[in-house]
Design a protein around this motif. Structure first.
Motif, short mmCIF file in Angstrom:
data_model
loop_
_atom_site.label_atom_id
_atom_site.label_comp_id
_atom_site.label_asym_id
_atom_site.label_seq_id
_atom_site.Cartn_x
_atom_site.Cartn_y
_atom_site.Cartn_z
N HIS A 1 0.75 -1.27 -0.05
CA HIS A 1 0.02 0.27 -0.18
C HIS A 1 1.33 1.40 -0.16
N LYS A 2 1.80 0.96 0.26
CA LYS A 2 3.07 2.20 0.73
C LYS A 2 3.15 3.30 -0.51
N CYS B 1 -3.18 -4.65 10.16
CA CYS B 1 -1.57 -4.77 10.99
C CYS B 1 -0.94 -2.83 11.03
N VAL B 2 -0.67 -2.20 12.43
CA VAL B 2 -0.30 -0.80 12.86
C VAL B 2 0.88 -1.59 12.89
N GLY B 3 2.21 -1.30 12.40
CA GLY B 3 2.54 0.06 12.23
C GLY B 3 3.63 1.33 13.15
N GLY C 1 0.78 2.85 11.42
CA GLY C 1 -1.16 3.26 11.11
C GLY C 1 -1.44 3.55 9.42
N SER C 2 -0.28 3.33 8.60
CA SER C 2 -0.59 4.68 6.99
C SER C 2 -1.77 3.17 6.71
N ASN C 3 -1.80 1.85 6.19
CA ASN C 3 -2.46 1.51 5.81
C ASN C 3 -3.36 0.76 6.12
N GLY D 1 8.41 -4.10 9.01
CA GLY D 1 7.62 -3.10 8.70
C GLY D 1 6.84 -2.49 9.94
N LEU D 2 6.79 -2.98 11.40
CA LEU D 2 5.50 -3.33 11.92
C LEU D 2 6.57 -2.99 13.70
N THR E 1 1.51 -8.11 7.45
CA THR E 1 -0.09 -8.62 7.01
C THR E 1 -0.27 -9.63 7.57
N SER F 1 -2.10 -5.79 3.50
CA SER F 1 -1.12 -4.30 2.77
C SER F 1 -0.43 -4.33 2.35
N LYS G 1 9.31 -9.96 -0.69
CA LYS G 1 10.44 -9.37 0.45
C LYS G 1 10.78 -9.85 1.40
C1 LIG Z 1 4.99 -0.61 5.89
C2 LIG Z 1 4.34 -1.60 5.88
C3 LIG Z 1 3.64 -2.27 7.27
C4 LIG Z 1 3.32 -1.11 8.26
O1 LIG Z 1 3.54 0.23 7.81
P1 LIG Z 1 2.24 0.82 8.47
O2 LIG Z 1 2.31 2.20 8.46
O3 LIG Z 1 1.57 0.94 9.24
O4 LIG Z 1 1.04 0.91 7.36
C5 LIG Z 1 2.08 -3.05 7.16
N1 LIG Z 1 2.31 -4.19 5.82
C6 LIG Z 1 3.62 -3.88 4.89
C7 LIG Z 1 3.23 -4.94 3.70
C8 LIG Z 1 4.80 -2.64 4.66
O5 LIG Z 1 5.17 -2.59 3.64
#
Ligand SMILES: *Cc1c(COP(=O)(O)O)cnc(C)c1O
Length: 393
Positions: A88-89, A233-235, A237-239, A306-307, A354, A377, A382
């Motif tokens: 999603h990034k 999932c929340v790293g 938190g954008s997705n 990513g988390l 994810t 997400s 990778k």
């Molecule tokens: C970077 C990433 C995340 C975590 O980032 P958020 O900003 O929380 O979404 C989650 N899933 C994937 C596949 C990522 O690359």
């Protein structure tokens, strides 16, 4: 009450812009213009066109029949893994590169931890022919060689951050220093719903295309726009912000946020911010973060890079504090098992980030008729080496 940002840049008690004086002009320029720019017809036209032709949107909403059968709920997957670059990034980096151009900036900087945001930024800089500088901790450069190679191939300059723990937070400090020194020609692309206002809101708006599409797609498949739950999932938190966005103020839609418990919440090797965090300020924003009693940021840990972030964006801190969101933490072990399970039940290898969201079904029970939409997400390509080592494949 709304769970969206207010005009001062706050989600309830969280958010704002806690920045050094010298950064004020840059952030203020963005704050005073982002909404007007995003409203322009020409901006929307270009953004939508690129999302369609370059990113590959709309991404499918897929009914996962075998996965649903196993867990006794109607489970849909929003396929962000099918976006160009595999997650999603890129929705956000496409939006921000267009924003940068409208602001008259021709130099782009970013920070990256695992390299995913660096790659998404280098990608759109190549697309637009803009100079791209990515700050990355020296340790992360060693750990994430394939992503460093991708960024270089895309024409970006990767600058190692050599101070402190030589990881993400040090890279962030370097990027901020660069921005202070280059206020005229440089835009700083932040990769998640974190940082000073207006970043969390701007990034959430760019990612909100995810729930915008879910509403239309679910209407087609289920005859209603609203699922019973949205899960991500929340790293930073954008997705999650993307799939929650159009449902935030519809309380009949349950919001589930999944964090990385790492080796377990009590082990000291974790990234479960809601369980372990306290209120504080990180990257210019008041939010929940993992810190020691005297306010030092704790080094987070998760098997998924990513988390592996010691805070969450202010939107999520507010969802947690108000109880609007249900927060669940998932260990490395549970996530890896869920990643394997989805691969074998649906033929989709998910990113390990994810996989945390997919793992909740083992313990969190739903009703048979519940419609649950999970944001898938990213794809697992990778993470293949991690899967290989973990399962001895
Ligand atoms: C970077 C990433 C995340 C975590 O980032 P958020 O900003 O929380 O979404 C989650 N899933 C994937 C596949 C990522 O690359």
């Amino acid at each position: 009450m709304s769970y969206q940002v207010n005009e001062k840049g706050y989600y309830g008690d969280f958010g704002g812009a806690f920045i050094p004086e010298m950064l004020y002009p840059n952030v203020e320029e963005l704050r005073s213009r982002y909404l007007d720019i995003m409203k322009e017809d020409s901006f929307q036209k270009e953004f939508r066109q690129l999302l369609k032709d370059y990113v590959g949107r709309p991404t499918p909403l897929y009914y996962a029949e075998r996965f649903s059968k196993k867990y006794g709920a109607k489970i849909y997957l929003k396929r962000e893994d099918l976006c160009h670059t595999g997650a999603h990034k890129v929705n956000n980096t496409v939006g921000q590169i267009l924003m940068a151009k409208r602001l008259g900036k021709n130099r782009i900087i970013a920070e990256t931890g695992a390299g995913q945001h660096g790659v998404a930024t280098a990608t759109v800089c190549a697309l637009m022919g803009l100079e791209c500088i990515v700050y990355m901790g020296e340790i992360d450069i060693e750990r994430q060689a394939p992503n460093v190679a991708r960024m270089k191939m895309l024409g970006a300059t990767v600058i190692p951050a050599k101070s402190g723990s030589r990881t993400l937070k040090d890279a962030t400090n370097e990027a901020i220093r660069d921005w202070i020194n280059n206020p005229e020609d440089t835009h700083y692309i932040i990769g998640s719903v974190v940082g000073p206002h207006p970043y969390p809101d701007m990034v959430a708006r760019f990612q909100s295309v995810i729930s915008e599409e879910v509403k239309l797609q679910l209407k087609e498949k289920e005859g209603r726009e609203n699922p019973d739950y949205v899960v991500a999932c929340v790293g930073g938190g954008s997705n999650a912000a993307g799939i929650y966005y159009h449902y935030l103020d519809h309380e009949e839609v349950g919001i589930i946020a999944v964090e990385a418990a790492g080796e377990g919440i009590a082990t000291g090797k974790s990234a479960a911010t809601s369980a372990l965090g306290k209120e504080g300020i990180i990257h210019g924003s008041k939010t929940l973060l993992m810190q020691t009693d005297d306010g030092q940021i704790t080094e987070p840990y998760s098997i998924s890079a990513g988390l592996d972030y010691p805070g969450v964006g202010p939107m999520h801190a507010n969802l947690f504090k108000t109880g609007r969101g249900e927060f669940i933490s998932i260990t490395d072990k549970e996530a890896m098992a869920a990643g394997l399970l989805l691969s074998q039940l649906e033929g989709i290898i998910p990113a390990i980030e994810t996989a945390h969201a997919l793992a909740i079904f083992e313990n969190r029970k739903f009703k048979e008729e519940d419609v649950v939409v999970i944001n898938l997400s990213g794809r697992g390509d990778k993470d293949l080496n991690t899967y290989i080592d973990y399962f001895n494949l």
